[in-house]
Write an enzyme that holds these catalytic residues in place. Structure first.
Site: not given
Ligand SMILES: NC(=O)C1=CN([C@@H]2O[C@H](COP(=O)(O)OP(=O)(O)OC[C@H]3O[C@@H](n4cnc5c(N)ncnc54)[C@H](O)[C@@H]3O)[C@@H](O)[C@H]2O)C=CC1
Ligand SMILES: O=C(O)[C@H]1O[C@H](OP(=O)(O)OP(=O)(O)OC[C@H]2O[C@@H](n3ccc(=O)[nH]c3=O)[C@H](O)[C@@H]2O)[C@H](O)[C@@H](O)[C@@H]1O
Length: 435
Positions: A35, A123, A151, A153-154, A208, A251, A260
């Site tokens: 990072d 993404t 990815e 995952t939630a 999404n 819900h 996201c």
């Molecule tokens: N948060 C989630 O549940 C999900 C996120 N994604 C996607 O995954 C990606 C990452 O999301 P998050 O992990 O939530 O973001 P985050 O903001 O929590 O983490 C991103 C990390 O990358 C680091 N970073 C930035 N530039 C860098 C570089 N040049 N080298 C190494 N590290 C660097 C940042 O300092 C930060 O720690 C996004 O595109 C998001 O849309 C996809 C599915 C679920």
């Molecule tokens: O691309 C991503 O980052 C992720 O975005 C969501 O995951 P997340 O944002 O962690 O949370 P969710 O559980 O999906 O909820 C998202 C929002 O929708 C709302 N929600 C969810 C479900 C529902 O029935 N109603 C509702 O209002 C939740 O309150 C919350 O604000 C997707 O569920 C993941 O599959 C995806 O990988």
């Protein structure tokens, strides 16, 4: 466990990068997570996880022999056979995804490392992979494979989701790279869908957007329920029993938030517009979702006969339970609207730590729901934390100036709340019987 352990460099120690790194280490690979934030790496070196994600701390601790952390890109790349790009892709002012962090990783890659594949998990808009492929070719990395491996995952269940996914999606321009990346997941008994890069990028955005659309659809049905006397809880439960529709993401609530859905729906809309297609359904989804928390404040305003000088308690601040993530939480819109109407706002959350910015600097935080509602004219359940189910509602009703509860997540039992002395309002149900 996998047959062939690989050396993997994960770029980004955020929610996705750390979960990916820890889970690949758990499967048997050797992983270095890099990072650019010194504080993140310092915490990880001292055994702390920079955010809350269930099971992640234990997984990191269990795999520390195969998992290390660094600030140094060269160190991460030295032995890497795969580079996993897990950096953030936040929205720009136009709604398009900002890919600058992806490019800074690509620019750091060197022809000298034993690299087999560059894999983007972040993404990204469709077409990003083709651009990265061209950049790799130009940088003398034509022999290195490229794959998109989005990815799904939630937050709050990310470790579980990663290790037991519904499917693994791999988009690659050549079969060898697709199979090489697939083999990294040996030991995970999930179906693997292999396709071209553009389609894999689209699967992520479409998934999404469809989940967000389901939520918005049920929120619109909820609004019609409020106006007509139907009860959204009964409606969504029975609708979801149709196996073709399914019970998930039906819900009704205060709108979707998080890092996201808001970002990715806007990015897909921007991408469609840039390509000449106005995505009208998605426009409506985004617009309705932006209105959803405002509608709740409007209903409360009507019930209280105005908000000026009223005290309103927000119960739950994070965008959903089970996380400390405050990104795009509906609570911020609700707090801002209440403050703009002249209300005083208090708040409680077991995990969320809003930063020192508005509206949070104007919201008084309390250590318990009971303290937050004391002296209030209304309370809103903003996040469905289980603690709220177990709260002492009869005492809460007595401590409030006016016992009015707006259940923004349909968490509580209306009859129990009425017995406790509350006027009970909720999303998708008329406050009083309709004529
Ligand atoms: N948060 C989630 O549940 C999900 C996120 N994604 C996607 O995954 C990606 C990452 O999301 P998050 O992990 O939530 O973001 P985050 O903001 O929590 O983490 C991103 C990390 O990358 C680091 N970073 C930035 N530039 C860098 C570089 N040049 N080298 C190494 N590290 C660097 C940042 O300092 C930060 O720690 C996004 O595109 C998001 O849309 C996809 C599915 C679920
Ligand atoms: O691309 C991503 O980052 C992720 O975005 C969501 O995951 P997340 O944002 O962690 O949370 P969710 O559980 O999906 O909820 C998202 C929002 O929708 C709302 N929600 C969810 C479900 C529902 O029935 N109603 C509702 O209002 C939740 O309150 C919350 O604000 C997707 O569920 C993941 O599959 C995806 O990988």
């Amino acid at each position: 466990m996998i047959d062939i352990p690989r050396n993997i460099a994960v770029f980004g120690a955020g929610y996705i990068g750390l979960v990916t790194g820890a889970c690949f280490a758990q499967l048997g690979h050797r992983v270095v997570v890099r990072d650019i934030q010194p504080e993140r790496i310092r915490m990880l070196h001292s055994g702390e996880v920079p955010f809350f994600e269930p099971g992640l701390g234990d997984l990191i601790a269990q795999n520390k022999e195969r998992l290390s952390f660094t600030l140094d890109a060269r160190e991460a790349l030295r032995d890497a056979e795969a580079v996993y790009v897990c950096v953030d892709t936040p929205p720009t002012a136009s709604g398009d995804a900002d890919l600058s962090r992806i490019w800074s990783v690509v620019d750091a890659l060197e022809a000298t490392s034993p690299l087999v594949a560059v894999v983007v998990k972040s993404t990204v808009p469709v077409g990003t992979g083709a651009r990265v492929r061209a950049a790799l070719d130009e940088a003398g990395l034509g022999h290195v494979g490229y794959a998109s491996n989005p990815e799904f995952t939630a937050e709050g269940r990310a470790v579980e989701d990663f290790l037991h996914p519904d499917r693994v999606v791999i988009g690659a321009s050549d079969e060898a790279t697709a199979h090489w990346v697939r083999d990294l997941y040996d030991g995970i008994g999930a179906p693997v869908e292999i396709m071209d890069v553009a389609s894999a990028e689209m699967v992520k955005l479409a998934s999404n957007a469809l989940l967000a659309t389901k939520i918005t659809f049920i929120n619109e049905i909820a609004a019609v329920c409020e106006a007509t006397g139907a009860d959204i809880r009964r409606v969504s439960r029975a609708v979801g029993m149709d196996h073709r529709l399914g019970p998930h993401f039906l819900h009704a609530g205060l709108g979707y938030g998080g890092s996201c859905f808001p970002k990715d729906t806007r990015a897909l809309r921007a991408m469609a517009s840039n390509s000449g297609y106005p995505f009208q359904l998605l426009n409506a989804v985004i617009e309705v979702n932006e209105l959803q928390p405002r509608r709740a404040v409007q209903r409360l305003k009507e019930e209280l006969g105005g908000l000026r000088g009223r005290r309103v308690a927000l119960l739950g601040l994070t965008f959903k339970p089970g996380t400390d993530d405050m990104r795009e939480a509906p609570s911020a819109v609700i707090a801002s609207r209440l403050l703009a109407e002249g209300a005083e706002v208090t708040g409680w959350d077991p995990m969320g730590r809003p930063g020192p910015v508005e509206p949070w600097t104007s919201v008084t935080r309390h250590a318990s729901p009971l303290e937050a509602v004391t002296g209030a004219d209304a309370a809103i359940v903003v996040t469905e934390w289980p603690e709220l189910r177990a709260a002492d509602w009869p005492t809460a009703a007595r401590r409030m100036r006016r016992p009015l509860l707006f259940d923004g997540r349909n968490l509580l039992d209306p009859a129990t709340l009425s017995q406790a002395g509350f006027t009970y309002m909720s999303v998708g149900r008329a406050t009083r019987p309709t004529a």
